[in-house]
Design an enzyme around this catalytic site. Structure first.
Site, PDB file in Angstrom:
ATOM      1  N   LYS A  13     -11.180  60.884  81.188  1.00 61.82           N
ATOM      2  CA  LYS A  13     -12.319  60.315  82.071  1.00 61.82           C
ATOM      3  C   LYS A  13     -13.621  60.582  82.088  1.00 61.82           C
ATOM      4  O   LYS A  13     -14.535  59.686  82.011  1.00 61.82           O
ATOM      5  CB  LYS A  13     -11.551  60.870  83.653  1.00 61.82           C
ATOM      6  CG  LYS A  13     -10.420  60.709  84.089  1.00 61.82           C
ATOM      7  CD  LYS A  13     -10.438  60.824  85.303  1.00 61.82           C
ATOM      8  CE  LYS A  13     -10.394  62.347  85.781  1.00 61.82           C
ATOM      9  NZ  LYS A  13      -9.288  63.321  85.126  1.00 61.82           N
ATOM     10  N   ARG A  88      -9.169  64.130  94.564  1.00 65.09           N
ATOM     11  CA  ARG A  88      -8.105  64.576  94.145  1.00 65.09           C
ATOM     12  C   ARG A  88      -6.978  65.103  94.915  1.00 65.09           C
ATOM     13  O   ARG A  88      -5.880  65.323  94.548  1.00 65.09           O
ATOM     14  CB  ARG A  88      -8.259  66.094  93.423  1.00 65.09           C
ATOM     15  CG  ARG A  88      -9.002  65.686  91.996  1.00 65.09           C
ATOM     16  CD  ARG A  88      -9.336  66.978  91.249  1.00 65.09           C
ATOM     17  NE  ARG A  88      -9.088  67.453  90.111  1.00 65.09           N
ATOM     18  CZ  ARG A  88      -9.972  67.409  88.888  1.00 65.09           C
ATOM     19  NH1 ARG A  88     -11.304  66.792  89.163  1.00 65.09           N
ATOM     20  NH2 ARG A  88      -9.705  67.808  87.605  1.00 65.09           N
ATOM     21  N   ARG A 127      -9.727  70.798  72.898  1.00 66.94           N
ATOM     22  CA  ARG A 127     -10.996  70.439  73.302  1.00 66.94           C
ATOM     23  C   ARG A 127     -12.232  71.560  73.222  1.00 66.94           C
ATOM     24  O   ARG A 127     -11.765  72.822  73.697  1.00 66.94           O
ATOM     25  CB  ARG A 127     -10.784  69.712  74.642  1.00 66.94           C
ATOM     26  CG  ARG A 127     -12.217  69.598  75.354  1.00 66.94           C
ATOM     27  CD  ARG A 127     -12.023  68.568  76.473  1.00 66.94           C
ATOM     28  NE  ARG A 127     -11.736  69.551  77.675  1.00 66.94           N
ATOM     29  CZ  ARG A 127     -11.531  68.913  79.164  1.00 66.94           C
ATOM     30  NH1 ARG A 127     -11.805  67.632  79.076  1.00 66.94           N
ATOM     31  NH2 ARG A 127     -11.144  69.672  80.071  1.00 66.94           N
ATOM     32  N   ARG A 160     -13.437  75.509  77.263  1.00 66.88           N
ATOM     33  CA  ARG A 160     -13.525  75.828  78.718  1.00 66.88           C
ATOM     34  C   ARG A 160     -12.435  76.921  79.064  1.00 66.88           C
ATOM     35  O   ARG A 160     -11.129  77.069  78.617  1.00 66.88           O
ATOM     36  CB  ARG A 160     -13.259  74.739  79.644  1.00 66.88           C
ATOM     37  CG  ARG A 160     -14.520  73.671  79.801  1.00 66.88           C
ATOM     38  CD  ARG A 160     -13.965  72.478  80.179  1.00 66.88           C
ATOM     39  NE  ARG A 160     -13.390  72.485  81.354  1.00 66.88           N
ATOM     40  CZ  ARG A 160     -13.224  71.388  82.131  1.00 66.88           C
ATOM     41  NH1 ARG A 160     -13.614  70.187  81.666  1.00 66.88           N
ATOM     42  NH2 ARG A 160     -12.295  71.428  83.067  1.00 66.88           N
ATOM     43  N   ARG A 171      -2.814  73.284  85.785  1.00 68.98           N
ATOM     44  CA  ARG A 171      -3.617  71.947  86.129  1.00 68.98           C
ATOM     45  C   ARG A 171      -2.902  70.788  86.145  1.00 68.98           C
ATOM     46  O   ARG A 171      -3.163  69.808  87.042  1.00 68.98           O
ATOM     47  CB  ARG A 171      -4.988  71.747  85.338  1.00 68.98           C
ATOM     48  CG  ARG A 171      -5.924  72.826  85.333  1.00 68.98           C
ATOM     49  CD  ARG A 171      -6.884  72.979  84.277  1.00 68.98           C
ATOM     50  NE  ARG A 171      -7.660  71.790  84.197  1.00 68.98           N
ATOM     51  CZ  ARG A 171      -8.428  71.652  83.015  1.00 68.98           C
ATOM     52  NH1 ARG A 171      -8.085  72.182  81.845  1.00 68.98           N
ATOM     53  NH2 ARG A 171      -9.143  70.650  83.070  1.00 68.98           N
TER      54      ARG A 171
END
Ligand code: AMP
Length: 221
Positions: A13, A88, A127, A160, A171
């Site tokens: 996103k 969310r 990532r 992260r 998550r």
């Protein structure tokens, strides 16, 4: 264009939002980026948000809705914006409806980017991000030119904290439980379009731009 991006963490996103925002010259409003900025600067909000983000939980609605409300009222949002990572929860969606009503505006489109959970875990665990300019890399699919260093600003790229495998799984659970009900909430709107993001990033970008009827908008840089 006033656009909302929905989709699980890791579907891309943020990266797609950056391109759309640049192509349309509208602000990219990412609540995740706003929280990371506050954490990096040790603000009160950052200190409070950090404990939730580290665990893979959502930051409580009362801390989240205000920053979005304030941001959407700023002048640079007058000609449009890309909302990424908000809402969310149903409560956030209700709050957003109220702000949009106050501002006398409506969303033009909701874009949902989809990907299966297994691919999301692979993507997020590889990532890496630049803490300076937020550019996103992947250790296998999209490594930087020079090992460990951002192509754009030469800063050392990092993983992260919430991209560690056990946090990713949490998550995703949170996404299915708290965010997926939004599809029902928005189901009576004709504006919702879906794009699957299981191919190369550039292919997804093309699908996204086509879905938003932006084929003729130039992608610079
Ligand atoms: P993101 O970069 O969008 O994946 O967001 C990173 C983390 O920030 C999330 O896992 C949440 O802990 C927090 N966060 C971002 N946006 C929201 C939101 N709208 N509501 C609650 N927490 C959020």
């Amino acid at each position: 264009m006033r656009l909302m991006l929905l989709g699980a963490p890791g579907v891309g996103k943020g990266s797609q939002a950056t391109l759309i925002a640049k192509a349309l010259s509208v602000p990219h409003i990412s609540t995740g980026d706003i929280f990371r900025y506050h954490i990096a600067n040790s603000t009160d909000l950052g200190i409070k948000a950090k404990q939730y983000i580290e665990k893979g939980s959502l930051v409580p609605d009362e801390l989240t809705v205000e920053i979005v409300g304030d941001r959407l009222k700023q002048d640079d949002c007058k000609n449009g914006f890309i909302l990424d990572g908000f809402p969310r929860t149903i409560q956030q969606a209700v709050f957003l409806d109220e702000i949009l009503k106050d501002l006398n505006i409506q969303l033009d489109e909701i874009l949902n980017i989809t990907l299966d959970d297994r691919s999301i875990v692979n993507r997020l665990s590889g990532r890496r991000i630049c803490p300076q300019c937020n550019f996103v890399y992947h250790i296998e699919d999209k490594p930087p030119k020079y090992d460990g260093v951002c192509d754009k600003c030469n800063t050392a790229i990092i993983q992260r904290d919430d991209d560690k495998e056990e946090t990713i799984i949490k998550r995703l659970e949170v996404y299915h439980k708290q965010t997926v009900p939004l599809f029902e909430y928005y189901s009576d709107t004709v504006k919702l379009v879906n794009v699957e993001s299981n191919k190369l990033f550039e292919v997804t970008t093309k699908l996204v731009f086509n879905a938003l009827r932006l084929e003729n908008v130039t992608l610079n840089g």
